[in-house]
Design an enzyme around this catalytic site. Structure first.
Site, short mmCIF file in Angstrom:
data_model
loop_
_atom_site.label_atom_id
_atom_site.label_comp_id
_atom_site.label_asym_id
_atom_site.label_seq_id
_atom_site.Cartn_x
_atom_site.Cartn_y
_atom_site.Cartn_z
N THR A 28 0.85 -1.20 0.00
CA THR A 28 0.00 0.00 0.00
C THR A 28 0.88 1.25 0.00
O THR A 28 1.94 1.24 0.62
CB THR A 28 -0.89 0.02 1.26
OG1 THR A 28 -1.71 -1.16 1.26
CG2 THR A 28 -1.80 1.24 1.31
N SER A 30 2.05 5.27 -2.09
CA SER A 30 2.25 5.92 -3.38
C SER A 30 3.26 5.17 -4.25
O SER A 30 3.13 5.16 -5.48
CB SER A 30 2.71 7.38 -3.17
OG SER A 30 3.87 7.42 -2.37
N ASP A 81 6.26 -4.10 -1.56
CA ASP A 81 5.68 -3.00 -0.80
C ASP A 81 6.73 -1.90 -0.60
O ASP A 81 7.93 -2.14 -0.74
CB ASP A 81 5.18 -3.51 0.56
CG ASP A 81 4.19 -2.56 1.24
OD1 ASP A 81 3.91 -1.48 0.68
OD2 ASP A 81 3.70 -2.91 2.32
N ALA A 83 8.12 1.50 1.98
CA ALA A 83 8.44 1.67 3.40
C ALA A 83 8.61 3.16 3.69
O ALA A 83 8.83 3.96 2.78
CB ALA A 83 9.73 0.92 3.74
N ASP A 84 8.51 3.49 4.96
CA ASP A 84 8.74 4.88 5.38
C ASP A 84 10.20 5.11 5.71
O ASP A 84 10.72 6.21 5.50
CB ASP A 84 7.85 5.21 6.59
CG ASP A 84 6.38 5.03 6.23
OD1 ASP A 84 5.93 5.72 5.30
OD2 ASP A 84 5.72 4.17 6.84
N LYS A 94 7.16 0.90 8.74
CA LYS A 94 6.06 0.96 7.80
C LYS A 94 4.79 1.39 8.55
O LYS A 94 4.75 1.38 9.76
CB LYS A 94 5.83 -0.43 7.17
CG LYS A 94 6.95 -0.80 6.20
CD LYS A 94 6.68 -2.10 5.45
CE LYS A 94 5.32 -2.18 4.88
NZ LYS A 94 4.96 -1.04 4.00
N GLY A 97 0.87 4.84 5.76
CA GLY A 97 -0.46 4.84 5.13
C GLY A 97 -1.50 4.11 5.98
O GLY A 97 -2.66 3.99 5.58
N GLU A 103 -0.17 -5.52 5.95
CA GLU A 103 1.16 -5.56 5.31
C GLU A 103 2.06 -6.56 6.03
O GLU A 103 2.79 -7.34 5.40
CB GLU A 103 1.80 -4.17 5.32
CG GLU A 103 1.07 -3.18 4.42
CD GLU A 103 1.59 -1.77 4.52
OE1 GLU A 103 1.30 -0.98 3.60
OE2 GLU A 103 2.28 -1.42 5.49
C1 5RP Z 1 1.58 2.02 4.20
C2 5RP Z 1 3.05 1.83 4.18
C3 5RP Z 1 3.77 2.38 3.01
O1 5RP Z 1 4.54 1.36 2.45
C4 5RP Z 1 4.69 3.49 3.46
O2 5RP Z 1 3.93 4.45 4.16
C5 5RP Z 1 5.40 4.13 2.27
O3 5RP Z 1 4.47 4.82 1.50
P1 5RP Z 1 4.88 5.64 0.23
O4 5RP Z 1 5.24 4.65 -0.82
O5 5RP Z 1 3.63 6.43 -0.11
O6 5RP Z 1 6.03 6.54 0.58
O7 5RP Z 1 3.65 1.28 5.05
O8 5RP Z 1 1.01 1.54 5.39
#
Ligand code: 5RP
Length: 219
Positions: A28, A30, A81, A83-84, A94, A97, A103
């Site tokens: 999940t 962007s 996926d 990550a932050d 993570k 979002g 996840e």
């Molecule tokens: C959602 C997450 C996302 O992987 C994380 O927030 C990264 O998001 P983005 O690709 O928008 O930077 O853990 O729960």
């Protein structure tokens, strides 16, 4: 190159891990949204798709994929996926979002976890990004008090309800020197549903997009 272009490049690089007959888990966020846009180009290689959120399910369905539940699909070959934050050891934060619980389940159910990020996400030590923790709504204040005892500052993500009907605390002020130990410790607080630290089950492969291309790191 802007962040969106980097996210697209990381997503594109992850397509090579989708081999014919793949049971695929989709994360999940962007960066994953860039992946979902690209998935039709490898549609014939995908046997099954499972999604980590209602938002990703909707986007996958818009692309014509039939999304299965994990119960229907069984174990997955690859989970992709974002990550932050990530360290060089592929320990992750993570949950930015809010989809961290599903996840973590999909990461745990997958043979290989490919994490796609732009280079702003690579850090020396986790914790600058506030650590998301999903909690049962009735335990929110109790969990917050336990976190304050650890000298952390939990902030309720007000107005946000997870796909599982729970709340999120974004926890600031943690010095995450030992991610595995902290993940275990936070998991022991009653009322915690999921900790956004992915250290017990880190990524297997990190694809980091920068101005100079996409670099692959392995745990
Ligand atoms: C959602 C997450 C996302 O992987 C994380 O927030 C990264 O998001 P983005 O690709 O928008 O930077 O853990 O729960």
């Amino acid at each position: 190159m802007d962040a969106t272009e980097k996210k697209h490049n990381a997503a594109k690089a992850s397509l090579e891990f989708i081999q014919p007959g793949t049971a695929l888990g989709v994360g999940t966020g962007s960066t994953v949204n860039c992946l979902i846009e690209l998935l039709p180009t490898v549609r014939e290689r995908i046997d099954k798709v499972v999604s980590s959120s209602k938002a990703s399910t909707k986007l996958l369905e818009d692309q014509g994929f039939e999304v299965m539940t994990l119960n229907e699909a069984g174990d997955l070959d690859v989970y992709i996926d974002g990550a932050d934050e990530s360290t060089k050891r592929l320990h992750l934060i993570k949950g930015g979002g809010g989809a961290l619980t599903r996840e973590k389940v999909l990461a745990g159910a997958s043979r290989r976890f490919v994490c796609i990020v732009d280079d702003s996400k690579l850090v020396g030590m986790l914790g600058t990004f506030p650590l998301p923790i999903e909690v049962l709504p009735m335990a929110q204040e109790f969990v917050s008090r336990q976190l304050l005892k650890l000298r952390a500052q939990p902030v309720w993500r007000e107005g946000f309800i997870t796909d599982n009907g729970n709340h999120i605390l974004d926890v600031q002020g943690l010095q995450i020197t030992n991610p595995v130990e902290l993940e275990d410790r936070l998991n022991r607080i009653p009322g915690v549903v999921t900790v956004g630290l992915f250290a017990r089950r880190p990524a297997d492969i990190l694809l980091i997009a920068s101005d100079s291309g996409v670099r692959e790191m392995r745990a």
